[in-house]
Enzyme design. Structure first.
Site, PDB file in Angstrom:
ATOM      1  N   GLY A  51       0.770  -1.240   0.000  1.00 34.67           N
ATOM      2  CA  GLY A  51       0.000   0.000   0.000  1.00 34.67           C
ATOM      3  C   GLY A  51       0.797   1.284   0.000  1.00 34.67           C
ATOM      4  N   GLU A  58       3.677  -7.025   0.768  1.00 34.22           N
ATOM      5  CA  GLU A  58       3.001  -7.182  -0.520  1.00 34.22           C
ATOM      6  C   GLU A  58       2.987  -5.861  -1.305  1.00 34.22           C
ATOM      7  OE1 GLU A  58      -0.888  -8.487   0.565  1.00 34.22           O
ATOM      8  OE2 GLU A  58      -0.235 -10.429   1.299  1.00 34.22           O
ATOM      9  N   PRO A  59       4.133  -5.278  -1.613  1.00 39.06           N
ATOM     10  CA  PRO A  59       4.132  -4.020  -2.364  1.00 39.06           C
ATOM     11  C   PRO A  59       3.780  -4.243  -3.823  1.00 39.06           C
ATOM     12  CG  PRO A  59       6.370  -4.797  -2.077  1.00 39.06           C
ATOM     13  CD  PRO A  59       5.495  -5.747  -1.299  1.00 39.06           C
ATOM     14  N   GLY A  60       3.120  -3.279  -4.413  1.00 42.17           N
ATOM     15  CA  GLY A  60       2.789  -3.339  -5.831  1.00 42.17           C
ATOM     16  C   GLY A  60       3.121  -2.031  -6.504  1.00 42.17           C
ATOM     17  N   TYR A 113     -10.772   7.136 -11.132  1.00 43.32           N
ATOM     18  CA  TYR A 113     -10.539   7.736  -9.820  1.00 43.32           C
ATOM     19  C   TYR A 113     -10.422   9.259  -9.864  1.00 43.32           C
ATOM     20  CZ  TYR A 113      -8.669   3.026  -8.674  1.00 43.32           C
ATOM     21  OH  TYR A 113      -8.475   1.690  -8.485  1.00 43.32           O
ATOM     22  N   CYS A 161     -15.139   7.717 -27.558  1.00 42.50           N
ATOM     23  CA  CYS A 161     -16.422   8.416 -27.557  1.00 42.50           C
ATOM     24  C   CYS A 161     -17.066   8.398 -26.173  1.00 42.50           C
ATOM     25  CB  CYS A 161     -17.353   7.778 -28.589  1.00 42.50           C
ATOM     26  SG  CYS A 161     -18.833   8.745 -28.892  1.00 42.50           S
ATOM     27  N   GLU A 162     -16.418   9.074 -25.224  1.00 43.75           N
ATOM     28  CA  GLU A 162     -16.899   9.224 -23.852  1.00 43.75           C
ATOM     29  C   GLU A 162     -16.413  10.576 -23.326  1.00 43.75           C
ATOM     30  OE1 GLU A 162     -18.739   7.205 -22.032  1.00 43.75           O
ATOM     31  OE2 GLU A 162     -18.625   5.271 -23.069  1.00 43.75           O
ATOM     32  N   TYR A 170      -1.133  -0.135 -12.566  1.00 46.63           N
ATOM     33  CA  TYR A 170      -2.552   0.015 -12.912  1.00 46.63           C
ATOM     34  C   TYR A 170      -2.751   0.799 -14.205  1.00 46.63           C
ATOM     35  CZ  TYR A 170      -2.672  -1.543  -8.123  1.00 46.63           C
ATOM     36  OH  TYR A 170      -2.445  -2.255  -6.974  1.00 46.63           O
TER      37      TYR A 170
END
Length: 420
Positions: free
Chosen positions: A249, A284-286, A327, A365-366, A393
Site C-alpha cells: 500500500g 506485498e508491495p505493488g 478515480y 467516444c466518452e 494500474y
C-alpha cells in the site's frame, strides 16, 4: 518521478528526453504511440529499496517481498522480480500459471482475494503455494473441503480488517469496517479457533492490508499494533503463527507538490514494531515497485482551442490508462519531443507553440475519456507527451474499448530496448 533522465530542453526542439540511455522519440518511432515504457534499472532500484530496509531492521533472512501482481502483470516484469528473489501476491489462478522459473514461484506465492473459486483453490493447492489469505468463514469451509478432496492441508492466514482509516481514496481504502475486504478484527480470534478445528487447514499466519497509495505510515503502524495484540492472544490460546503479512500500500509521487516518502522512511515505524518478533515477515508491495518505473508515451493528434477550454486530443485514451476516468487520478504530463510543426500543424505553421492551458483527452467516444485537466503546456500537433507514473494500474487495467488495440510495452535496459 525521476524516470526521465534528460528532460526536454525547450530551447532545442530536436533534443529529445531519454529514459536510461534511449531517446523517447526513438521508442515512439520504433513502436508507435501509445506505448508503455518501463525502466529496468528503476524496477531493480525500487525492489532493492525494500530489501535494504528489511536488512537494516535485521529482517533480511526472515522476510519475503511478495510483489502484488495486480499492479502490473507483464511477464518480463514478473521474471525480473523473480530473479531478484521476490515472491508474488496473486488474485487469480491465471497468475499461478504464469511461466515463471518454477523454483522461484509457487513456494513464494500468497493467494489473496475475497472470492476465490473452488477451481482456483484446487489449482493453488496442486501448485503448492505458500499461503492462502482467507477473507471469510465461508472461504475457510470451502477451502477445507477442497483440500480434503486432494487429501492435503491448505496453509492459511486470515486477512484481518483492523478498522483503521488509511486516509486515501475511498475506492482503494480496504481497512475500514464497512469494506468488503477481510475479517473484522473483533471476530478474528473466534474464526482462528474455528480454522484450528478443521482437519485440512494448517494455520500459518495473519495478513493485514488497509489500502493503497498510503503516504503516511501512521495508519499502517496503528494497524500493526492491533494485529500484534491478536497474534499474542492467539499464542496464549496455543495457536502460534509462523508469519505476519503486513500487506503493501505504500504510495508513490504522482504530483510534484505531493512527494512520497522514501521506502526506508515509510517502513521504519512499521518494521520497528516487528524487529523483536520471531515470526517471518511478508510484505506485498505493488504500486511502489512499478508505478514510477513506467510511463505512457502518446502523441498529440489534434489541437482544438475553444472559448472556455482548449483540447489537445492525443492518441492514448481511457482504455489505455483508466485511472484518471476511474478515480479522477492525477498523472504528470510533460512534453518530451516536438513534432514537425510545418507538416503537422499547417494552420499556424508556428515554430514554437504558445504555452496555454489544455485538457488532455483521448479519441474514445466518452466525455470521461480524459488523461489530464488544465495542464499548462506549449503544444502543437505531432508533439510527443509522456504521462508519468503509469507503471502501476496502467496496462493492468487497459481494455479494447471502442475496439482499440492495446498499446505496446517496452523495457529499456541501458541502451537496449526490448519489446515485452
Amino acid at each position: 518521478m525521476h524516470l526521465i533522465t534528460h528532460p526536454l530542453d525547450p530551447a532545442h526542439e530536436n533534443h529529445s528526453a531519454t529514459i536510461e540511455g534511449v531517446a523517447l522519440q526513438q521508442i515512439a518511432q520504433a513502436f508507435d504511440t501509445p506505448c508503455y515504457v518501463y525502466s529496468r534499472s528503476a524496477l531493480v532500484q525500487a525492489y532493492t529499496g525494500y530489501r535494504s530496509a528489511l536488512i537494516t531492521h535485521g529482517m533480511g533472512d526472515r522476510s519475503l517481498i511478495c510483489y502484488a501482481v495486480k499492479a502490473n502483470a507483464n511477464l518480463a516484469i514478473l521474471n525480473l522480480f523473480a530473479h531478484l528473489g521476490a515472491g508474488f501476491d496473486i488474485l487469480s489462478d491465471a497468475q499461478i500459471t504464469h511461466p515463471l522459473p518454477p523454483t522461484k514461484k509457487t513456494k513464494k506465492i500468497v493467494f489473496s482475494g475475497v472470492g476465490k473459486s473452488r477451481a482456483e483453490m484446487r489449482a493453488a493447492l496442486t501448485a503448492g503455494i505458500h499461503c492462502f489469505n482467507v477473507e471469510s468463514a465461508s472461504e475457510l469451509t470451502q477451502l477445507n473441503a477442497v483440500a480434503a478432496e486432494l487429501n492435503t492441508r491448505a496453509p492459511i492466514s486470515l486477512r484481518v480488517n483492523p478498522d483503521v482509516d488509511p486516509k486515501t481514496h475511498p475506492y482503494i481504502s480496504t481497512g475500514l469496517k464497512n469494506a468488503k475486504f477481510g475479517i473484522a478484527i473483533d471476530d478474528a480470534f473466534a474464526l482462528y479457533q474455528y480454522a484450528a478445528s478443521l482437519p485440512h487447514l494448517s494455520i500459518t499466519g495473519i495478513d493485514c492490508h488497509i489500502g493503497s497509495q498510503l503516504l503516511d505510515p501512521a495508519p499502517a503502524a496503528e494497524a500493526i499494533d492491533k494485529v500484534l495484540a491478536l497474534v499474542d492472544q492467539l499464542a496464549r490460546a496455543n495457536i502460534p503463527l509462523s508469519h505476519i503479512d503486513i500487506g503493501g500500500g505504500m504510495g508513490i509521487q504522482y504530483h510534484a507538490d505531493e512527494p512520497a516518502p522514501a521506502v526506508a522512511d515509510y517502513l521504519a515505524p512499521i518494521l520497528q514494531k516487528l524487529a523483536d518478533r520471531k515470526e517471518h515477515i511478508i510484505l506485498e508491495p505493488g504500486r511502489s515497485l512499478v508505478g514510477n518505473a513506467g510511463l505512457l508515451l502518446t502523441r498529440v493528434m489534434v489541437t482544438k482551442p475553444g472559448e472556455e477550454k482548449n483540447f489537445a486530443i492525443v492518441d492514448a485514451a481511457m482504455n489505455d490508462l483508466m485511472r484518471p476516468a476511474l478515480y479522477d487520478a492525477y498523472h504528470e504530463i510533460i512534453k518530451v519531443g516536438a513534432g514537425d510543426t510545418a507538416e503537422s500543424h499547417p494552420v499556424s505553421g508556428a515554430a514554437q507553440a504558445p504555452e496555454q492551458r489544455w485538457e488532455i483527452v483521448g479519441p474514445v467516444c466518452e466525455s470521461g475519456d480524459f488523461l489530464g485537466h488544465d495542464r499548462k503546456l506549449a503544444l502543437a500537433e505531432g508533439d510527443l507527451l509522456a504521462i508519468l507514473s503509469a507503471g502501476a494500474y496502467g496496462m493492468a487495467m487497459a481494455s479494447n474499448y471502442n475496439t482499440r488495440p492495446r498499446a505496446a510495452e517496452v523495457m529499456v535496459d541501458g541502451n537496449h530496448i526490448h519489446l515485452i
